[in-house]
Scaffold this active site. Sequence first.
Site, PDB file in Angstrom:
ATOM      1  N   ASN A  45       0.305  -0.748   0.011  1.00 36.56           N
ATOM      2  CA  ASN A  45      -0.268  -0.210   0.527  1.00 36.56           C
ATOM      3  C   ASN A  45       0.727   1.403  -0.289  1.00 36.56           C
ATOM      4  OD1 ASN A  45       0.330  -0.428   2.883  1.00 36.56           O
ATOM      5  ND2 ASN A  45      -1.007  -1.804   2.404  1.00 36.56           N
ATOM      6  N   THR A  92      -6.879   1.358   2.247  1.00 35.29           N
ATOM      7  CA  THR A  92      -6.180   0.011   3.176  1.00 35.29           C
ATOM      8  C   THR A  92      -6.467  -0.677   4.443  1.00 35.29           C
ATOM      9  OG1 THR A  92      -3.934  -1.051   3.406  1.00 35.29           O
ATOM     10  CG2 THR A  92      -4.023   1.002   2.915  1.00 35.29           C
ATOM     11  N   SER A  93      -6.007  -1.653   4.220  1.00 32.57           N
ATOM     12  CA  SER A  93      -6.726  -1.677   6.056  1.00 32.57           C
ATOM     13  C   SER A  93      -5.393  -1.687   7.247  1.00 32.57           C
ATOM     14  CB  SER A  93      -6.844  -3.228   6.160  1.00 32.57           C
ATOM     15  OG  SER A  93      -6.070  -4.333   5.050  1.00 32.57           O
ATOM     16  N   GLU A  94      -4.130  -1.454   6.240  1.00 30.13           N
ATOM     17  CA  GLU A  94      -2.889  -0.753   7.020  1.00 30.13           C
ATOM     18  C   GLU A  94      -3.081   0.844   7.619  1.00 30.13           C
ATOM     19  OE1 GLU A  94      -0.304  -2.956   4.785  1.00 30.13           O
ATOM     20  OE2 GLU A  94      -1.024  -4.937   6.119  1.00 30.13           O
ATOM     21  N   HIS A 113       4.537   0.938   1.109  1.00 26.97           N
ATOM     22  CA  HIS A 113       4.814  -0.615   2.306  1.00 26.97           C
ATOM     23  C   HIS A 113       5.033  -1.459   0.853  1.00 26.97           C
ATOM     24  CE1 HIS A 113       4.333  -3.895   4.198  1.00 26.97           C
ATOM     25  NE2 HIS A 113       2.825  -3.867   3.918  1.00 26.97           N
ATOM     26  N   HIS A 178       5.998  -9.890   7.854  1.00 24.26           N
ATOM     27  CA  HIS A 178       5.336  -8.518   6.815  1.00 24.26           C
ATOM     28  C   HIS A 178       6.300  -7.735   5.444  1.00 24.26           C
ATOM     29  CE1 HIS A 178       1.753  -5.955   7.233  1.00 24.26           C
ATOM     30  NE2 HIS A 178       1.976  -6.212   6.266  1.00 24.26           N
TER      31      HIS A 178
END
Length: 240
Positions: A45, A92-94, A113, A178
């Site tokens: 993202n 984005t969930s992040e 990222h 990650h």
Amino acid sequence: MKLEEDVNIFFLFRGEEMLEQLKKEVCEIAKKAQKDGLCKHKSGNFSALDTTTQYVVITPTGVDRELLKPEDMVVLDLNAKVVESLSGLRPTSEALMHLMIYQTRKDAKAIVHTHSIYGTTFALLNKPIPAIVYEVTNFGLSKARIPVAPYGRPGTMDLANSVVDACLEAECFLLEKHGTVAFDSKNIYEAYLKASYIEELAQLYFNALIVQGGKEPSVFSQEELQQWEYPKEIILSKGK
């Protein structure tokens, strides 16, 4: 009163204009990351901060990079409130991780990222990448390494909180189990360049370990890295 209204209108227009430009840039970099192999499918993202409005332009969740358009970018404030989503998409969930970096590092203007292969390999191993080449002077390191932020479940405040120490230490870091993160004080193009360099450095480090049978290569100290300066022997014209 008229002057104050004119000033407010100017900054409103300036903010809207900048947000539209940032949408194009973030979208462009998201596509480039997939093309260059730093992200595959829907992973990774990207975001950029507009300093006029203090709004963040960020990639949406669950959209294939090939289909992504500038109008699909989502605009958030620094409190995670969506202020614009023209395509009706969620950020984005992040996003919380991005916002934490902007809140922690006031100089950050853009964040990349990725899930690049070699960088993520060392993230899986929870192994910082040392300064094995001098080019890391551009990484904003303070301990002559790319650090690893401790594991935090993606999409949670645990992940957001986990990056605080790492982003204070360096402008490039790994996320345990990650991926990789890079940010820059100028723009998303510079942040992406750093993310690309993380992968290159990680591959060099991997190769050095393989060639030497696991023996660590020699590294630069932080003191040595801080000695770099543009050569005085080069004579520049005035204004350069």
